[in-house]
Design a protein around this motif. Structure first.
Motif, PDB file in Angstrom:
ATOM      1  N   ALA A 113       6.139   2.628   0.578  1.00 51.52           N
ATOM      2  CA  ALA A 113       5.124   3.125   1.151  1.00 51.52           C
ATOM      3  C   ALA A 113       4.685   4.462   1.130  1.00 51.52           C
ATOM      4  N   PRO A 114       5.465   5.274   1.200  1.00 54.90           N
ATOM      5  CA  PRO A 114       5.122   6.839   0.843  1.00 54.90           C
ATOM      6  C   PRO A 114       4.582   7.186  -0.381  1.00 54.90           C
ATOM      7  N   HIS A 115       4.927   6.489  -1.304  1.00 50.92           N
ATOM      8  CA  HIS A 115       4.486   6.808  -2.559  1.00 50.92           C
ATOM      9  C   HIS A 115       3.307   6.042  -3.117  1.00 50.92           C
ATOM     10  N   LEU A 116       3.173   4.574  -2.912  1.00 52.45           N
ATOM     11  CA  LEU A 116       2.210   3.987  -3.341  1.00 52.45           C
ATOM     12  C   LEU A 116       1.053   3.730  -2.318  1.00 52.45           C
ATOM     13  N   CYS A 117      -0.192   4.252  -2.650  1.00 51.62           N
ATOM     14  CA  CYS A 117      -1.324   4.046  -1.554  1.00 51.62           C
ATOM     15  C   CYS A 117      -1.014   4.765  -0.298  1.00 51.62           C
ATOM     16  N   GLY A 177      -4.329   9.229   1.601  1.00 49.88           N
ATOM     17  CA  GLY A 177      -5.454   9.238   0.523  1.00 49.88           C
ATOM     18  C   GLY A 177      -6.675   8.608   0.920  1.00 49.88           C
ATOM     19  N   LEU A 178      -6.521   8.081   2.090  1.00 43.76           N
ATOM     20  CA  LEU A 178      -7.745   7.431   2.914  1.00 43.76           C
ATOM     21  C   LEU A 178      -8.926   8.749   3.253  1.00 43.76           C
ATOM     22  N   VAL A 179      -8.510   9.919   3.078  1.00 43.77           N
ATOM     23  CA  VAL A 179      -9.164  10.995   3.550  1.00 43.77           C
ATOM     24  C   VAL A 179      -9.179  12.029   2.371  1.00 43.77           C
ATOM     25  N   SER A 180      -8.569  11.754   1.235  1.00 41.24           N
ATOM     26  CA  SER A 180      -8.504  13.062   0.247  1.00 41.24           C
ATOM     27  C   SER A 180      -9.728  13.018  -0.468  1.00 41.24           C
ATOM     28  N   PRO A 181      -9.737  14.059  -1.372  1.00 41.07           N
ATOM     29  CA  PRO A 181     -11.099  14.081  -2.221  1.00 41.07           C
ATOM     30  C   PRO A 181     -11.041  13.096  -3.204  1.00 41.07           C
ATOM     31  N   SER A 182     -10.022  12.578  -3.651  1.00 42.38           N
ATOM     32  CA  SER A 182      -9.639  11.632  -4.804  1.00 42.38           C
ATOM     33  C   SER A 182     -10.358  10.248  -4.093  1.00 42.38           C
ATOM     34  N   LEU A 191      -7.389   0.454   0.199  1.00 45.82           N
ATOM     35  CA  LEU A 191      -7.227   0.066   1.741  1.00 45.82           C
ATOM     36  C   LEU A 191      -6.321  -1.057   2.042  1.00 45.82           C
ATOM     37  N   LEU A 192      -6.515  -2.138   1.116  1.00 42.36           N
ATOM     38  CA  LEU A 192      -5.747  -3.188   1.332  1.00 42.36           C
ATOM     39  C   LEU A 192      -4.186  -3.236   1.207  1.00 42.36           C
ATOM     40  N   ILE A 193      -3.832  -2.390  -0.074  1.00 45.11           N
ATOM     41  CA  ILE A 193      -2.458  -1.971  -0.207  1.00 45.11           C
ATOM     42  C   ILE A 193      -1.834  -1.067   0.696  1.00 45.11           C
ATOM     43  N   CYS A 194      -2.635  -0.049   1.016  1.00 47.61           N
ATOM     44  CA  CYS A 194      -2.088   1.017   2.004  1.00 47.61           C
ATOM     45  C   CYS A 194      -1.925   0.113   3.433  1.00 47.61           C
ATOM     46  N   LEU A 195      -2.615  -0.593   3.812  1.00 45.22           N
ATOM     47  CA  LEU A 195      -2.400  -1.084   5.221  1.00 45.22           C
ATOM     48  C   LEU A 195      -1.461  -2.094   5.342  1.00 45.22           C
ATOM     49  N   MET A 196      -1.174  -2.872   4.074  1.00 43.45           N
ATOM     50  CA  MET A 196      -0.259  -3.845   3.833  1.00 43.45           C
ATOM     51  C   MET A 196       1.113  -3.192   3.883  1.00 43.45           C
ATOM     52  N   LEU A 197       1.279  -2.013   3.310  1.00 41.89           N
ATOM     53  CA  LEU A 197       2.387  -0.998   3.243  1.00 41.89           C
ATOM     54  C   LEU A 197       2.700  -0.482   4.778  1.00 41.89           C
ATOM     55  N   ALA A 198       1.625  -0.020   5.301  1.00 41.50           N
ATOM     56  CA  ALA A 198       1.687   0.542   6.585  1.00 41.50           C
ATOM     57  C   ALA A 198       2.344  -0.455   7.675  1.00 41.50           C
ATOM     58  N   LYS A 199       2.154  -1.747   7.419  1.00 38.92           N
ATOM     59  CA  LYS A 199       2.635  -2.656   8.238  1.00 38.92           C
ATOM     60  C   LYS A 199       4.218  -3.025   8.217  1.00 38.92           C
ATOM     61  N   GLN A 200       4.717  -2.371   7.199  1.00 39.47           N
ATOM     62  CA  GLN A 200       6.168  -2.490   6.982  1.00 39.47           C
ATOM     63  C   GLN A 200       7.104  -1.954   8.151  1.00 39.47           C
ATOM     64  N   LYS A 201       6.758  -0.933   8.613  1.00 37.67           N
ATOM     65  CA  LYS A 201       7.382  -0.193   9.720  1.00 37.67           C
ATOM     66  C   LYS A 201       7.425  -1.149  10.935  1.00 37.67           C
ATOM     67  N   TYR A 202       6.350  -1.812  11.205  1.00 37.32           N
ATOM     68  CA  TYR A 202       6.361  -2.577  12.593  1.00 37.32           C
ATOM     69  C   TYR A 202       7.130  -3.862  12.036  1.00 37.32           C
ATOM     70  N   TYR A 203       6.918  -4.403  10.951  1.00 39.11           N
ATOM     71  CA  TYR A 203       7.858  -5.508  10.411  1.00 39.11           C
ATOM     72  C   TYR A 203       9.183  -5.439  10.619  1.00 39.11           C
ATOM     73  N   PHE A 204       9.643  -4.078  10.069  1.00 44.93           N
ATOM     74  CA  PHE A 204      11.167  -3.759  10.110  1.00 44.93           C
ATOM     75  C   PHE A 204      11.457  -3.505  11.484  1.00 44.93           C
ATOM     76  N   TRP A 258      -9.500  -3.717   7.254  1.00 49.35           N
ATOM     77  CA  TRP A 258     -10.861  -2.847   7.707  1.00 49.35           C
ATOM     78  C   TRP A 258     -10.767  -2.557   9.386  1.00 49.35           C
ATOM     79  N   MET A 259     -10.242  -3.545  10.123  1.00 51.84           N
ATOM     80  CA  MET A 259     -10.139  -3.445  11.600  1.00 51.84           C
ATOM     81  C   MET A 259      -8.901  -2.509  11.754  1.00 51.84           C
ATOM     82  N   CYS A 260      -7.868  -2.485  11.305  1.00 57.90           N
ATOM     83  CA  CYS A 260      -6.541  -1.671  11.371  1.00 57.90           C
ATOM     84  C   CYS A 260      -6.690  -0.318  10.920  1.00 57.90           C
ATOM     85  N   ALA A 261      -7.446   0.149   9.902  1.00 52.56           N
ATOM     86  CA  ALA A 261      -7.379   1.349   9.372  1.00 52.56           C
ATOM     87  C   ALA A 261      -7.698   2.561  10.304  1.00 52.56           C
TER      88      ALA A 261
END
Length: 495
Positions: free
Chosen positions: A267-271, A275-280, A293-306, A444-447
């Motif tokens: 999660a810290p390295h892939l999306c 990056g959602l607010v970066s110039p890139s 956005l899809l990959i970022c939120l999917m990985l962000a959910k891992q801390k809750y899953y864990f 889209w909802m969770c961002a």
């Protein structure tokens, strides 16, 4: 993105491990406390089982170990849990039948709101673990217990639903029993929520002793039963093999381990969220942005899953989580299952997606809000859920967006879905469309929930042209005027 604070009130004893593991001290303490609880859960279930140990001893162990782990992980902030629960006990024991349950609900929500606001002052935007997490679970415990107690003592049993009857508390528990529920060690860190009647059933061993497994007349497991009553269930000497405790615990631990690896190393390295607010971000085209956005939120959910799966595994190891057998005779370990990962990631309905996420909280909201308010039930649930989470603007934008998309999805299902149920191919095509929609709608909802602040979330939606908001609003405006044709079978009946 907002800055992260460094406030933490827990023990610093394990600080040397932070450099080895690569996690901050608050997360190290949390994981260690959960692992200690996991190790202690086995002897609690096997050595201090209800069949060999008095209920008083089991309650004392729960309180002692639970308070010790809480103090180690959250330090002096444990007093919040003690104060909150003690006042609730007094309200439930001495409060009027007319307002006791309502007073407990208001008091808990106000206390939790005050801690959320204070947290935003001293650690704005930070993710450092503090007592607000256990306080959120405590709020669920106290409010659900107050309503169940009011149902059991003051309400006419005929006025209760079947669910309310099953959860009703018929007498005020003792002080020791109450604090055993407040601090039980295998659920104090992060839950998941267990309701009081289920907890008492577990402590007394009734969750196992009263379980009946379906059998056929020749004594083999029935794989065709569709009911689970006295005529089709027979008492038998059940072993841990029948209950599947080890299997359930190991499976959940394995899931937590996979989610933990993704959380720490991927999660810290892939999306990453930054990056959602970066110039890139603004150099990407629309498809690239949605993919990120899809990959970022999917990985962000891992801390809750864990966290949820680890908490579920600890509870399962102690024996909490079992709630009987299904019609095929297989043990059900879903009492404290807080997330259906497969349902979240692969369902083809927005309702099923929401139902699969934070499941015990949804049950709590249904039991204390949806089933209690006379009208505007859905709005009341969304408002309570948002307040329960805190006061970052991103939370409210997430819940408002979720409510908008939910209403639109309901209308589309009612108006459009019948057109695709004519043939199997069209039905499959409709399912593919809804599957894709849910994959797009979830991030889209969770961002905004992840970003916390309002303006970054607004900028994110601006960069994506608010397309899902616009589509949902168009559906809500246009579809009420559309009336799908009746199926031919219905037309023939009316002629």
């Amino acid at each position: 993105m907002v800055r992260s604070g460094d406030f933490y009130a827990g023990s610093r004893l394990l600080s040397p491990l932070t450099e080895v593991i690569g996690l901050p001290i608050d997360q190290v303490n949390f994981v260690v406390c959960q692992l200690v609880a996991l190790v202690l859960a086995f002897p609690f279930r096997l050595v201090l089982s209800p069949s060999t140990t008095s209920l008083t001893v089991r309650h004392v162990v729960q309180v002692t170990v639970g308070m010790a782990l809480t103090f180690f992980c959250f330090g002096y902030q444990i007093y919040h849990l003690i104060i909150l629960s003690f006042v609730c006990y007094l309200l439930m024991k001495y409060g009027s039948r007319d307002w006791m349950h309502k007073a407990v609900f208001v008091y808990n929500m106000l206390y939790l709101s005050a801690t959320h606001i204070w947290r935003q002052i001293y650690d704005y935007g930070g993710y450092t673990l503090d007592i607000t997490g256990p306080l959120m679970i405590m709020t669920q415990k106290m409010t659900s217990m107050a309503f169940a107690l009011h149902d059991g003592i003051y309400k006419d049993n005929s006025r209760l639903s079947d669910d309310q009857k099953s959860q009703a508390i018929r007498k005020m528990p003792s002080f020791l029993t109450f604090y055993s529920y407040v601090f039980y060690f295998h659920g104090i860190m992060c839950g998941p929520l267990c309701f009081f009647s289920d907890f008492i059933s577990f402590m007394e061993g009734r969750n196992f002793s009263e379980a009946k497994i379906p059998f056929t007349e020749n004594g083999t497991t029935n794989n065709t039963l569709t009911t689970n009553n006295e005529d089709t269930c027979k008492k038998t000497t059940l072993t841990t093999k029948h209950y599947g405790i080890e299997k359930a615990t190991l499976k959940t631990l394995l899931t937590a381990g996979i989610c933990g690896i993704l959380m720490i190393f991927v999660a810290p390295h892939l999306c990453p969220p930054e990056g959602l607010v970066s110039p890139s971000w603004y150099e990407m085209n629309f498809v690239q942005k949605m993919g990120y956005l899809l990959i970022c939120l999917m990985l962000a959910k891992q801390k809750y899953y864990f966290a949820w799966k680890l908490g579920e595994a600890v509870n399962n190891a102690a024996g909490l989580g079992f709630q009987g057998f299904d019609k095929d005779g297989k043990p059900k370990w879903d009492l404290v299952n807080n997330v259906d990962i497969w349902g979240v990631e692969f369902c083809n309905s927005l309702k099923l997606n929401l139902d699969a996420w934070n499941k015990t909280t949804l049950i709590w909201l249904r039991r204390v809000v949806y089933d209690r308010v006379p009208k505007f039930k859905v709005y009341a649930v969304f408002a309570c859920s948002a307040t329960w989470h805190g006061f970052y603007p991103g939370y409210y934008l997430t819940f408002a967006t979720g409510m908008l998309l939910t209403f639109a999805a309901r209308l589309i299902r009612r108006k459009i879905r019948p057109l695709f149920q004519v043939t199997a191919s069209l039905a499959y095509f409709y399912d593919c469309i809804t599957f894709t929609f849910v994959r797009l709608a979830n991030p889209w909802m969770c961002a905004p929930f992840l970003m916390l602040e309002l303006m970054p979330a607004i900028q994110l939606y601006n960069s994506l042209y608010w397309y899902l908001h616009i589509m949902a609003m168009v559906a809500l405006v246009v579809l009420p005027f559309y009336h799908p044709p009746k199926p031919k079978t219905e037309e023939k009946k009316t002629q």
